[in-house]
Design a protein around this motif. Structure first.
Motif, PDB file in Angstrom:
ATOM      1  N   VAL A 375      -8.746  -5.168   2.766  1.00  0.00           N
ATOM      2  CA  VAL A 375      -7.464  -4.609   1.977  1.00  0.00           C
ATOM      3  C   VAL A 375      -7.224  -3.272   2.899  1.00  0.00           C
ATOM      4  CG1 VAL A 375      -6.388  -3.696  -0.018  1.00  0.00           C
ATOM      5  CG2 VAL A 375      -8.057  -5.604  -0.217  1.00  0.00           C
ATOM      6  N   LEU A 376      -8.200  -2.490   3.140  1.00  0.00           N
ATOM      7  CA  LEU A 376      -7.893  -1.208   3.901  1.00  0.00           C
ATOM      8  C   LEU A 376      -7.352  -1.278   5.265  1.00  0.00           C
ATOM      9  CD1 LEU A 376     -11.395   0.570   2.996  1.00  0.00           C
ATOM     10  CD2 LEU A 376      -9.307   1.303   2.189  1.00  0.00           C
ATOM     11  N   GLY A 377      -7.914  -2.473   5.828  1.00  0.00           N
ATOM     12  CA  GLY A 377      -6.977  -2.775   7.092  1.00  0.00           C
ATOM     13  C   GLY A 377      -5.508  -3.068   6.818  1.00  0.00           C
ATOM     14  N   ASN A 378      -5.337  -3.648   5.946  1.00  0.00           N
ATOM     15  CA  ASN A 378      -3.889  -3.936   5.502  1.00  0.00           C
ATOM     16  C   ASN A 378      -3.230  -2.640   5.116  1.00  0.00           C
ATOM     17  OD1 ASN A 378      -4.332  -6.805   5.974  1.00  0.00           O
ATOM     18  ND2 ASN A 378      -4.763  -7.153   3.620  1.00  0.00           N
ATOM     19  N   LEU A 379      -3.699  -2.068   4.307  1.00  0.00           N
ATOM     20  CA  LEU A 379      -3.093  -0.633   3.823  1.00  0.00           C
ATOM     21  C   LEU A 379      -2.828   0.219   5.139  1.00  0.00           C
ATOM     22  CD1 LEU A 379      -5.323   0.191   0.677  1.00  0.00           C
ATOM     23  CD2 LEU A 379      -2.967  -0.473   0.624  1.00  0.00           C
ATOM     24  N   SER A 380      -3.800   0.051   5.888  1.00  0.00           N
ATOM     25  CA  SER A 380      -3.300   1.232   7.444  1.00  0.00           C
ATOM     26  C   SER A 380      -2.210   0.614   7.699  1.00  0.00           C
ATOM     27  CB  SER A 380      -4.424   0.976   8.231  1.00  0.00           C
ATOM     28  OG  SER A 380      -4.348   1.810   9.364  1.00  0.00           O
ATOM     29  N   GLN A 381      -1.897  -0.785   8.005  1.00  0.00           N
ATOM     30  CA  GLN A 381      -0.524  -1.003   8.547  1.00  0.00           C
ATOM     31  C   GLN A 381       0.532  -0.437   7.884  1.00  0.00           C
ATOM     32  OE1 GLN A 381      -1.144  -5.510   9.419  1.00  0.00           O
ATOM     33  NE2 GLN A 381      -3.105  -4.982  10.723  1.00  0.00           N
ATOM     34  N   ILE A 382       0.254  -0.861   6.335  1.00  0.00           N
ATOM     35  CA  ILE A 382       1.532  -0.633   5.369  1.00  0.00           C
ATOM     36  C   ILE A 382       1.795   0.733   5.493  1.00  0.00           C
ATOM     37  CG2 ILE A 382       2.221  -0.668   3.017  1.00  0.00           C
ATOM     38  CD1 ILE A 382       0.275  -3.050   2.705  1.00  0.00           C
ATOM     39  N   GLN A 383       0.840   1.641   5.398  1.00  0.00           N
ATOM     40  CA  GLN A 383       0.874   2.892   5.565  1.00  0.00           C
ATOM     41  C   GLN A 383       1.837   3.483   6.758  1.00  0.00           C
ATOM     42  OE1 GLN A 383      -2.703   5.490   5.730  1.00  0.00           O
ATOM     43  NE2 GLN A 383      -1.619   6.993   4.549  1.00  0.00           N
ATOM     44  N   GLN A 384       1.512   2.827   7.695  1.00  0.00           N
ATOM     45  CA  GLN A 384       2.309   3.314   8.969  1.00  0.00           C
ATOM     46  C   GLN A 384       3.457   3.103   9.040  1.00  0.00           C
ATOM     47  OE1 GLN A 384       0.511   1.673  12.614  1.00  0.00           O
ATOM     48  NE2 GLN A 384       2.249   2.109  13.807  1.00  0.00           N
ATOM     49  N   GLU A 385       4.044   1.981   8.412  1.00  0.00           N
ATOM     50  CA  GLU A 385       5.387   1.593   8.019  1.00  0.00           C
ATOM     51  C   GLU A 385       6.126   2.533   7.031  1.00  0.00           C
ATOM     52  OE1 GLU A 385       6.915  -2.501   7.715  1.00  0.00           O
ATOM     53  OE2 GLU A 385       4.737  -3.263   7.699  1.00  0.00           O
ATOM     54  N   VAL A 386       5.231   2.902   5.978  1.00  0.00           N
ATOM     55  CA  VAL A 386       5.805   3.703   4.975  1.00  0.00           C
ATOM     56  C   VAL A 386       6.131   5.164   5.696  1.00  0.00           C
ATOM     57  CG1 VAL A 386       5.131   5.169   2.941  1.00  0.00           C
ATOM     58  CG2 VAL A 386       4.692   2.669   3.088  1.00  0.00           C
ATOM     59  N   ILE A 387       5.117   5.432   6.602  1.00  0.00           N
ATOM     60  CA  ILE A 387       5.275   6.713   7.230  1.00  0.00           C
ATOM     61  C   ILE A 387       6.508   6.913   7.983  1.00  0.00           C
ATOM     62  CG2 ILE A 387       4.451   8.520   8.991  1.00  0.00           C
ATOM     63  CD1 ILE A 387       1.533   7.887   7.784  1.00  0.00           C
ATOM     64  N   SER A 388       7.028   5.747   8.547  1.00  0.00           N
ATOM     65  CA  SER A 388       8.126   5.498   9.408  1.00  0.00           C
ATOM     66  C   SER A 388       9.319   5.209   8.578  1.00  0.00           C
ATOM     67  CB  SER A 388       7.799   4.512  10.474  1.00  0.00           C
ATOM     68  OG  SER A 388       6.653   4.732  11.182  1.00  0.00           O
ATOM     69  N   PHE A 389       9.140   4.992   7.430  1.00  0.00           N
ATOM     70  CA  PHE A 389      10.488   4.415   6.613  1.00  0.00           C
ATOM     71  C   PHE A 389      11.071   5.603   6.524  1.00  0.00           C
ATOM     72  CE2 PHE A 389      12.269   3.389   2.472  1.00  0.00           C
ATOM     73  CZ  PHE A 389      13.275   2.420   2.720  1.00  0.00           C
ATOM     74  N   ASP A 390      12.726   5.372   6.714  1.00  0.00           N
ATOM     75  CA  ASP A 390      13.492   6.278   6.481  1.00  0.00           C
ATOM     76  C   ASP A 390      14.722   6.103   5.854  1.00  0.00           C
ATOM     77  OD1 ASP A 390      14.654   9.013   6.956  1.00  0.00           O
ATOM     78  OD2 ASP A 390      15.755   8.517   8.663  1.00  0.00           O
ATOM     79  N   GLY A 391      14.552   5.248   4.781  1.00  0.00           N
ATOM     80  CA  GLY A 391      15.755   4.603   3.936  1.00  0.00           C
ATOM     81  C   GLY A 391      15.807   4.968   2.681  1.00  0.00           C
ATOM     82  N   ASN A 392      16.367   4.200   1.703  1.00  0.00           N
ATOM     83  CA  ASN A 392      16.427   4.754   0.021  1.00  0.00           C
ATOM     84  C   ASN A 392      15.976   3.246  -0.668  1.00  0.00           C
ATOM     85  OD1 ASN A 392      18.762   2.634  -0.092  1.00  0.00           O
ATOM     86  ND2 ASN A 392      19.993   4.416   0.800  1.00  0.00           N
ATOM     87  N   ARG A 393      15.830   3.622  -1.682  1.00  0.00           N
ATOM     88  CA  ARG A 393      15.423   2.647  -2.588  1.00  0.00           C
ATOM     89  C   ARG A 393      16.114   1.289  -2.722  1.00  0.00           C
ATOM     90  NH1 ARG A 393      12.746   6.207  -7.389  1.00  0.00           N
ATOM     91  NH2 ARG A 393      11.501   7.750  -6.239  1.00  0.00           N
ATOM     92  N   THR A 394      17.323   1.233  -2.383  1.00  0.00           N
ATOM     93  CA  THR A 394      18.049   0.060  -2.359  1.00  0.00           C
ATOM     94  C   THR A 394      17.805  -0.806  -1.177  1.00  0.00           C
ATOM     95  OG1 THR A 394      19.993   1.129  -1.241  1.00  0.00           O
ATOM     96  CG2 THR A 394      19.946   1.144  -3.705  1.00  0.00           C
ATOM     97  N   ASP A 395      17.332  -0.275  -0.009  1.00  0.00           N
ATOM     98  CA  ASP A 395      16.946  -0.930   1.163  1.00  0.00           C
ATOM     99  C   ASP A 395      15.958  -2.229   0.711  1.00  0.00           C
ATOM    100  OD1 ASP A 395      18.449   0.871   2.164  1.00  0.00           O
ATOM    101  OD2 ASP A 395      16.944   1.519   3.590  1.00  0.00           O
ATOM    102  N   LYS A 396      16.106  -3.375   1.460  1.00  0.00           N
ATOM    103  CA  LYS A 396      15.280  -4.333   1.309  1.00  0.00           C
ATOM    104  C   LYS A 396      13.798  -4.142   1.731  1.00  0.00           C
ATOM    105  CE  LYS A 396      18.663  -8.159   1.421  1.00  0.00           C
ATOM    106  NZ  LYS A 396      19.088  -9.516   2.205  1.00  0.00           N
ATOM    107  N   ASN A 397      13.835  -3.013   2.749  1.00  0.00           N
ATOM    108  CA  ASN A 397      12.467  -2.770   3.387  1.00  0.00           C
ATOM    109  C   ASN A 397      11.472  -2.004   2.313  1.00  0.00           C
ATOM    110  OD1 ASN A 397      10.615  -3.029   5.539  1.00  0.00           O
ATOM    111  ND2 ASN A 397      11.228  -1.247   6.468  1.00  0.00           N
TER     112      ASN A 397
END
Length: 450
Positions: A375-397
């Motif tokens: 799970v921690l490995g999965n969280l690391s990948q997700i965290q990288q995406e979250v840090i890069s995320f630059d949208g809003n709450r209506t975005d599908k991402n």
């Protein structure tokens, strides 16, 4: 064009437009409600200009008709903007929170009128909650909303400070009336000062119809005059007592200038505030580190230096003084979270890479412990995406990332430690990490700004 050769109707329209232009800035920064006196004054002024425009004789000429139409449209636009400022949903939200503060003051402030210091813990907590909620109101960069939020915060924070000064900062005296003939008068003035604090709070919160700031200012000035007239020569302890009381009065007089200060652009528009500029400078450096880490394919060589730089940025943020402005304090808090999130990202990356270096140790681990690391490995990948995320709450991402994080929390919930204490601790840390990433994602997309 030579103004002397212009048609009289065109000249008159230009004069009216000049007057409308002068009103425009007042409309842009208007932060009140439609029931306010200033609102009605601006509305009357603009309506008067509309009548003036309508009275201009076009003599059937197309150019004059077009000029009159443009002047009318601009004036109508300002009337609409004024109405929108006064009835904006966020402005009404600010007013609703302020009314809660008014109700709280009306219920709890009676002890001040009696010269006492008995303020309930519930009242202090209630005021703190109101300050927090006002700080979180989103203005979208709109000047009128920033001004309304600042004016309201200024009043509520002033009340908070007055209460704290009463509860925590007791004078080292009063002295006994028998100590000196002047002591009795100073004690009497101090009682009046305590009552003045209650009056000031009700004035700041707009719940007093019997007093005015001008009258209270006169009262406080009179109290200082009474103290100055006392003969305390040769008595150091009495002179110090009088000095302390005078300082209390001076503090109250400063609060009476809050309304004028709240109208100052530098006060409510924080874009040029030195603390905010410092925070933004630190955030810029953080983003540079962030960009370098995410763009470099093999970033492991950068971890040590990047983490040291980020920890230095945390230290710099700690040095930023928010003063008494909760919006600056909130901006600093958010910046700290941003930097800490990046540090956590590096820590987890390092831990995962180190784990891969010792496969024989991981092979002997408890199955539940291995599940946590998956799970921690999965969280690391997700965290990288979250840090890069630059949208809003209506975005599908955004919705995808939120769903992925929720799935990881469910996966952790399904892990059975089977009594393994090491696994219990690891699962607890992983849950906290997933929750922090989710909170960071929400914070990035809540559209808050100072």
């Amino acid at each position: 064009m030579d103004m002397g050769n212009q048609h009289p109707s065109i000249k008159r329209l230009h004069e009216i437009q000049k007057e409308v232009k002068e009103i425009e800035q007042q409309v842009a920064v208007f932060s009140g409600l439609s029931t306010d006196r200033d609102y009605k004054k601006l509305e009357r002024s603009l309506t008067k200009q509309l009548f003036e425009i309508d009275s201009v004789d076009t003599e059937g000429k197309g150019d004059i008709q077009q000029a009159r139409k443009r002047a009318a449209q601009e004036t109508e636009r300002l009337l609409k903007e004024l109405e929108q400022n006064a009835n904006h949903p966020r402005r009404l939200e600010i007013e609703a929170i302020f009314k809660e503060a008014q109700s709280l003051v009306e219920r709890e402030i009676t002890p001040f009128y009696k010269g006492g210091n008995c303020i309930s813990e519930a009242f202090e907590e209630g005021i703190q909650d109101i300050v927090l909620r006002l700080t979180q109101v989103k203005t979208g960069g709109k000047v009128s909303l920033r001004k309304a939020r600042y004016r309201t915060l200024t009043k509520v924070c002033a009340v908070q400070e007055i209460i704290e000064s009463c509860v925590k900062q007791q004078l080292s005296l009063p002295l006994s009336n028998d100590a000196h003939p002047s002591v009795s008068k100073i004690n009497s003035v101090m009682c009046d000062v305590n009552k003045a604090k209650g009056t000031l709070i009700t004035l700041l919160m707009g719940v007093s119809s019997n007093d005015t700031c001008r009258h209270l200012s006169c009262v406080l000035t009179g109290l200082i005059a009474d103290l100055d007239a006392l003969d305390v020569c040769g008595r150091t302890e009495i002179r110090n007592y009088r000095k302390e009381v005078v300082e209390e009065i001076n503090k109250l007089q400063k609060y009476l200038d809050l309304e004028e200060e709240a109208n100052s652009t530098h006060a409510y528009d924080l874009a040029q505030n030195q603390s905010i500029l410092k925070i933004e400078e630190i955030r810029k450096k953080m983003k540079e580190v962030n960009s370098l880490l995410l763009k470099t394919e093999n970033a492991s060589d950068l971890y040590l230096g990047s983490k040291a730089e980020l920890q230095g940025l945390i230290a710099h943020l700690d040095e930023v003084s928010p003063g008494k402005n909760p919006c600056i304090r909130e901006a600093r808090r958010r910046a700290v979270i941003e930097v800490q999130t990046l540090i956590t990202y590096i820590d987890l990356k390092e831990a995962l890479e180190k784990r891969q270096m010792y496969p024989e140790q991981t092979a002997a681990e408890h199955q539940s412990h291995k599940a946590v690391w998956t799970v921690l490995g999965n969280l690391s990948q997700i965290q990288q995406e979250v840090i890069s995320f630059d949208g809003n709450r209506t975005d599908k991402n955004y919705m995808r990332l939120e769903e992925l994080l929720t799935k990881q929390l469910l996966a952790l919930d399904a892990v059975d430690p089977q009594g393994d204490e090491r696994c219990k601790a690891a699962r607890k840390q992983a849950v906290k990490l997933a929750q922090n990433i989710l909170y960071y994602l929400d914070m990035k997309t809540d559209e808050w700004e100072y």
